[in-house]
Motif scaffolding. Structure first.
Motif, short mmCIF file in Angstrom:
data_model
loop_
_atom_site.label_atom_id
_atom_site.label_comp_id
_atom_site.label_asym_id
_atom_site.label_seq_id
_atom_site.Cartn_x
_atom_site.Cartn_y
_atom_site.Cartn_z
N SER A 56 10.93 63.50 -15.35
CA SER A 56 10.89 63.70 -16.88
C SER A 56 12.30 63.49 -17.53
CB SER A 56 10.38 64.76 -17.50
OG SER A 56 9.12 65.17 -16.60
N VAL A 57 13.24 64.06 -16.70
CA VAL A 57 14.72 63.99 -17.37
C VAL A 57 15.32 62.84 -17.21
CG1 VAL A 57 16.84 64.94 -17.36
CG2 VAL A 57 14.95 66.51 -17.38
N GLY A 58 15.02 62.35 -15.95
CA GLY A 58 15.42 61.04 -15.49
C GLY A 58 14.90 59.65 -16.49
N TYR A 59 13.75 59.83 -16.79
CA TYR A 59 13.09 58.95 -17.59
C TYR A 59 13.63 59.18 -19.19
CZ TYR A 59 9.19 56.32 -19.79
OH TYR A 59 8.39 55.45 -20.45
N THR A 60 13.94 60.37 -19.62
CA THR A 60 14.47 60.39 -20.88
C THR A 60 15.90 60.07 -20.93
OG1 THR A 60 13.31 62.52 -21.01
CG2 THR A 60 15.26 62.25 -22.51
N PHE A 61 16.84 60.09 -19.75
CA PHE A 61 18.07 59.75 -19.70
C PHE A 61 17.91 57.91 -19.85
CE2 PHE A 61 20.39 63.27 -17.99
CZ PHE A 61 20.10 63.83 -19.29
N TRP A 62 16.97 57.53 -19.11
CA TRP A 62 16.68 56.10 -18.83
C TRP A 62 16.32 55.36 -20.26
CZ3 TRP A 62 18.80 53.02 -15.48
CH2 TRP A 62 18.22 51.57 -15.28
N GLU A 63 15.34 55.95 -20.88
CA GLU A 63 14.68 55.24 -21.99
C GLU A 63 15.28 55.66 -23.27
OE1 GLU A 63 12.47 52.82 -22.40
OE2 GLU A 63 12.18 52.53 -20.03
N GLY A 64 15.91 57.07 -23.42
CA GLY A 64 16.33 57.53 -24.68
C GLY A 64 15.34 58.41 -25.04
N ILE A 65 15.75 59.43 -26.05
CA ILE A 65 14.94 60.31 -26.25
C ILE A 65 13.55 59.98 -27.37
CG2 ILE A 65 16.30 62.33 -26.04
CD1 ILE A 65 16.95 62.15 -29.31
N GLY A 66 13.64 58.72 -27.56
CA GLY A 66 12.48 58.24 -28.25
C GLY A 66 11.19 58.37 -27.50
N VAL A 67 11.30 58.46 -26.16
CA VAL A 67 10.01 59.03 -25.32
C VAL A 67 9.46 60.39 -25.81
CG1 VAL A 67 10.60 57.46 -23.48
CG2 VAL A 67 11.55 59.75 -23.27
N TRP A 68 10.18 61.06 -26.39
CA TRP A 68 9.51 62.39 -26.84
C TRP A 68 8.76 62.01 -27.98
CZ3 TRP A 68 14.61 65.73 -26.76
CH2 TRP A 68 15.23 66.14 -25.16
N GLY A 69 8.20 63.08 -28.35
CA GLY A 69 7.09 63.07 -29.43
C GLY A 69 7.71 63.28 -30.84
N LEU A 70 9.09 63.15 -30.99
CA LEU A 70 10.02 63.35 -32.29
C LEU A 70 9.65 62.29 -33.12
CD1 LEU A 70 13.38 64.35 -30.59
CD2 LEU A 70 11.43 66.06 -31.53
N ASN A 71 9.76 62.73 -34.26
CA ASN A 71 9.90 61.53 -35.38
C ASN A 71 10.98 61.64 -36.53
OD1 ASN A 71 8.68 63.26 -37.23
ND2 ASN A 71 6.66 63.20 -36.01
N LYS A 72 10.86 60.90 -37.52
CA LYS A 72 11.91 61.14 -38.65
C LYS A 72 11.98 62.38 -39.08
CE LYS A 72 11.12 58.50 -42.20
NZ LYS A 72 10.78 59.32 -43.36
N THR A 73 10.71 62.98 -39.39
CA THR A 73 10.48 64.11 -40.00
C THR A 73 10.89 65.18 -38.94
OG1 THR A 73 9.17 63.32 -41.47
CG2 THR A 73 9.01 65.62 -41.57
N VAL A 74 10.07 65.33 -38.08
CA VAL A 74 10.41 66.58 -36.96
C VAL A 74 11.49 66.05 -35.97
CG1 VAL A 74 9.32 68.28 -35.51
CG2 VAL A 74 8.10 67.09 -37.34
N GLY A 75 12.77 66.14 -36.30
CA GLY A 75 13.78 65.54 -35.32
C GLY A 75 14.26 66.76 -34.19
N TRP A 76 13.51 67.80 -34.20
CA TRP A 76 13.96 68.95 -33.26
C TRP A 76 12.50 69.44 -33.11
CZ3 TRP A 76 18.26 73.09 -34.60
CH2 TRP A 76 19.24 72.70 -34.11
N ALA A 77 12.10 69.52 -31.64
CA ALA A 77 10.99 70.03 -31.60
C ALA A 77 10.78 71.11 -30.08
CB ALA A 77 9.43 69.29 -31.39
N TRP A 78 10.12 70.29 -29.00
CA TRP A 78 10.07 71.01 -27.84
C TRP A 78 11.45 71.28 -27.35
CZ3 TRP A 78 5.61 71.16 -23.96
CH2 TRP A 78 4.54 71.45 -24.65
#
Lengths: 491, 178
Positions: A56-78
Motif C-alpha cells: 500500500s505504501v509502495g503504491y502510494t509512493f509510486w502513484e502519489g496520494i491521489g490514490v487515497w480517498g482524499l478530496n479538495k474538502t477533506v484533505g486530511w483523513a485516515w
C-alpha cells in the motif's frame, strides 16, 4: 534489599520456589529456545499484514496520494487519524517506564520493557504516516531546518507541524535510548548464557556490561533522570500533536481543551494497547507469575480514570459548543451528533465513554477475557475519536458549497491494516530476540514484593493477624495462586 | 608467591553478600568490586563509592540544549530571514518554546547517556570485563584483590562464614569470551 514492605500490599511476583535463577530461566525461555507454534502463527499473520503495508505504501509512493480517498474538502483523513492513533498508543510505554518510576510504583518493573518496546514500534508506525502523507516523501528532510537550495529560507518555526517534527523525533530518540539503556543488563545476561555466534552478537549489543557497583549506580541515575525528562516530554508530544489542530480555525478543532484532552486520550488508548498485548503475552509466554492479576487490575484502573477524563472532555466540548455562542462551532457538533458521520460519533461515545465505566466493577476489572475485549473496544473507540475530530470537522466547514464526504479507498485501509501488521511483526521479533520482561528489575522485587517472601515473613510472625487476613482475601483474584496455596498461609 | 590475582566470593543472596562486605571490612580487607545481576541499594555507601555526578552532566547538557535550541530559532526566525507572518513580530517568543524545549530534552538525554557510556567504557565491541559468568544471572560476586590482601585463608573463611556458596581463587582477572 529485603526491605520490609507492608503486608497490605499485594505481591507483584507469585510462584513457588522462585529464585534469581528461576527468574532468569523463565524470562529468557523464549529468547533462548526456538519459537513455539503460537509465535509462528502470529508472526505469519503479522508478516502478511506488514507485506500489505509495503504494497500500500509502495503504491502510494509510486502513484502519489491521489490514490487515497482524499478530496479538495477533506484533505486530511485516515493518514492523520492513524498517525495520532499510533502516537497516542505509544504514550503508555513512556508513562509506565517514566512516570511510574518517578512515583516508585514497583509494579512497573515487569511490564515496562514490553510497554517501552510498544512505544518505539508505535512511533515507528506513526512516523511512516508523516512521511507517506507528504506526497513527495523524498523531500521529507524539508521539515528540518537545513539551509536548502532556495537560499537561506528556513522552516517556519511558528508552525505546530514543525514543532511536531521536533517533538516526534525527540520522543523517538529519547524512548529508544531509554529502552536500550534498560536492556543492557538483560542483554548481558543473555550473552553470558549463550555460546558461539549468539554470544558474539549479544556481546556487541551489551556494550561490555559487567554489573559492577559503579555501573549499576550510574545506570540507576541515568534511568531516573531519563524518566524525569521523559515525563514532560511525553506530555509535550501529544500537546503539540493536538496543536496541529487547535491552532487552526476549523470549527471543532479550534479549542483550548485539546492538549489535556489529547494527552488523557493518549494514555487511555496506550494502556488499552498494553493490556491487549500483555494479556496474550502472559498466557503464551507463561509469564503469569510476573504479570499478575494485580498488574491487570492496576492497568484497568488507569484505563478507567483516563477514560473518565476523556468522557468529561467530550461533554465539555459539547457544552462549550453551545455556551460559546459560536454558530459554526455549534453546527460542527450538531453535525457530529446527527450528521452523516453520526455512526462514527456514537461508536466513539460508546467505546470510549461507556465501556471503560464497566471497570468500576471489580469482577470485570479482574476478568481476563472481558478486560481483553474491552481493551480492544477502547482502541477502536480511540481510532474513531481521531476520525471524528478530523473528518467531521473538515467535511463541512464554513463554505456549504464545498461540503463533501470522505470515503476511504483500499489503499487507505491497506496502509492502516498494514501498519497494525508492521507493529505486530516488530513486536514479535522483539519477543523472540530480547527479554520481554526486565530481568534485573524483576529480581529486585524478589526479596520485597514476591508472594514467597511475604509468606516467609508471615510465617516469622512479622505482621498482625488482621492484616494477614486482609492479604489472604486479596489473593483471591490472582489466577496464578491456587486456593490451596492461600489456605496454606498461616500466621 | 602464588599466581592468584583475585578471590571471588560467590553468593546466592544479596543480603549475605552485604554481610560478607561487613565482615571483610571489619578485618581491614579492602574490597575490589562487586558484580551483581541487579542494582543493590545501599552498597555504594558501604563500599565508599562516591555519588554519581551524572545529574550535573545532565543539567549542563540541558542548559546547552536550551541555548542551542533558542539560538537556532533566534538566528533563523529573527536574524537571518525574518518573515512577515500575518504582521506578527518576528521574535514570537511563545512560539519558540516548544522547539527549544524539545532540543533541551534531546541534548540532555543524549549527552547524559553518552557520558555514562564513556565513563563506564561501554561501547559496541568492548570485551566484557566480567569476573564470574554467573554474575549476570543468579550470583552476587564479591571480589578481593589477592595481591594486596595476602591472608587468603582468612578471606576464605570470612566469605564462607558470611554464606558464600563458593569461593574462587582466580589466576586471571576476567573470564575469557573467546
Amino acid at each position: 534489599m529485603s526491605s520490609k514492605e507492608s503486608i497490605i500490599r499485594q505481591p507483584l511476583v507469585t510462584g513457588e520456589n522462585i529464585t534469581y535463577a528461576k527468574v532468569t530461566d523463565d524470562i529468557l525461555l523464549p529468547v533462548e529456545n526456538k519459537p513455539n507454534k503460537a509465535w509462528w502463527i502470529g508472526f505469519t499473520i503479522a508478516g502478511l499484514g506488514a507485506l500489505l503495508w509495503v504494497v500500500s505504501v509502495g503504491y502510494t509512493f509510486w502513484e502519489g496520494i491521489g490514490v487515497w480517498g482524499l478530496n479538495k474538502t477533506v484533505g486530511w483523513a485516515w493518514d492523520i487519524t492513524d498517525f495520532v492513533w499510533w502516537v497516542g498508543i505509544g504514550h503508555a510505554g513512556t508513562l509506565i517506564s517514566a512516570v511510574l518510576l518517578i512515583f516508585k510504583q514497583n509494579w512497573r518493573n515487569s511490564i515496562n520493557r514490553s510497554a517501552e518496546a510498544m512505544t518505539i514500534f508505535a512511533v515507528i508506525c506513526a512516523a511512516t504516516y508523516v512521511v507517506a502523507h507528504m506526497g513527495r516523501p523524498w523531500l521529507a528532510y524539508w521539515i528540518f531546518p537545513i539551509p536548502n537550495q532556495f537560499g537561506s529560507l528556513w522552516v517556519n518555526f511558528n508552525s505546530p507541524l514543525v514543532w511536531d517534527a521536533f517533538a516526534i523525533s525527540t520522543y523517538f530518540t529519547v524512548s529508544l535510548v531509554f529502552w536500550f539503556c534498560g536492556l543492557l543488563p538483560d542483554i548481558a545476561t543473555v550473552r553470558d548464557r549463550a555460546t558461539g555466534l549468539k554470544r558474539k552478537i549479544y556481546s556487541i549489543l551489551s556494550l561490555g556490561w559487567n554489573g559492577s557497583v559503579k555501573t549499576w549506580q550510574r545506570f540507576e541515575i541515568v534511568a531516573l533522570i531519563l524518566a524525569g525528562i521523559s515525563t514532560p516530554l511525553v506530555l509535550s508530544v501529544h500537546t503539540i500533536v493536538s496543536m496541529d489542530f487547535a491552532t487552526s480555525i476549523v470549527p471543532g478543532w479550534h479549542t483550548t481543551i485539546f492538549p489535556p484532552y489529547f494527552v488523557a486520550g493518549a494514555i487511555f488508548s496506550g494502556f488499552a494497547m498494553v493490556q491487549t498485548l500483555l494479556l496474550v503475552l502472559r498466557k503464551v509466554m507463561n509469564f503469569e507469575d510476573y504479570i499478575t492479576m494485580f498488574h491487570i487490575e492496576a492497568m484497568n484502573i488507569i484505563i478507567l480514570v483516563t477514560g473518565s477524563i476523556v468522557g468529561i472532555a467530550y461533554l465539555t466540548e459539547l457544552f462549550i459548543a453551545w455556551y460559546s455562542g459560536s454558530e459554526y462551532e455549534l453546527y460542527a457538533f450538531q453535525n457530529r451528533i446527527g450528521g452523516p458521520y453520526a455512526w462514527a460519533y456514537w461508536s466513539m461515545m460508546t467505546c470510549n465513554v461507556i465501556s471503560p465505566q464497566l471497570f468500576w466493577f471489580k469482577k470485570i476489572r479482574t476478568s481476563i477475557p472481558i478486560s481483553w475485549v474491552l481493551s480492544i473496544v477502547v482502541n477502536i473507540g480511540m481510532w474513531f475519536e481521531r476520525f471524528v475530530i478530523i473528518v467531521t470537522s473538515l467535511h463541512r466547514d464554513y463554505l456549504p458549497s464545498s461540503w463533501a464526504m470522505f470515503y476511504p479507498t483500499w489503499v487507505d485501509v491497506g496502509i492502516f491494516v498494514g501498519s497494525v501488521g508492521l507493529f505486530f511483526t516488530l513486536f514479535l521479533l522483539f519477543l523472540r530476540f530480547l527479554p520481554g520482561i526486565a530481568v534485573a528489575e524483576v529480581k529486585m522485587l524478589l526479596k520485597s514484593s514476591s508472594l514467597q517472601h511475604k509468606k516467609k515473613q508471615i510465617e516469622e510472625g512479622l505482621f498482625p493477624a488482621d492484616q494477614v487476613e486482609f492479604f489472604k482475601e486479596r489473593l483471591d483474584m490472582y489466577d496464578s495462586v491456587t486456593e490451596e496455596e492461600i489456605s496454606e498461609i498461616q500466621n | 608467591m602464588s599466581n592468584i590475582k583475585y578471590i571471588l566470593g560467590s553468593f546466592a543472596d544479596p543480603d549475605q553478600m552485604m554481610d560478607g562486605i561487613d565482615k571483610l571490612q571489619k578485618n581491614n580487607i579492602e574490597i575490589y568490586d562487586c558484580f551483581t545481576p541487579m542494582p543493590i541499594h545501599g552498597i555504594e555507601a558501604k563500599l565508599g563509592v562516591k555519588p554519581s555526578r551524572l545529574p550535573i552532566v545532565a543539567f549542563c547538557f540541558a542548559v546547552l540544549g536550551a541555548i542551542l535550541g533558542f539560538s537556532l530559532l533566534y538566528y533563523t526566525m529573527v536574524h537571518d530571514w525574518p518573515m512577515n507572518i500575518g504582521g506578527k513580530p518576528a521574535f514570537a517568543a511563545p512560539a519558540f518554546v516548544p522547539v527549544t524545549f524539545e532540543v533541551t530534552i534531546l541534548l540532555c538525554a543524549l549527552g547524559m547517556v553518552a557520558t555514562f557510556f564513556f565513563r563506564n567504557h561501554l561501547f559496541p565491541g568492548r570485551a566484557p570485563r566480567v569476573m564470574d559468568i554467573r554474575a549476570t544471572d543468579d550470583r552476587f560476586i564479591l571480589a578481593v584483590d589477592a595481591k594486596t590482601n595476602t591472608d587468603h585463608e582468612l578471606i576464605d573463611s570470612l566469605l564462607k562464614e558470611a554464606g558464600a556458596v563458593e569461593v574462587k581463587h582466580n589466576e586471571r582477572k576476567y573470564i575469557s569470551y573467546e
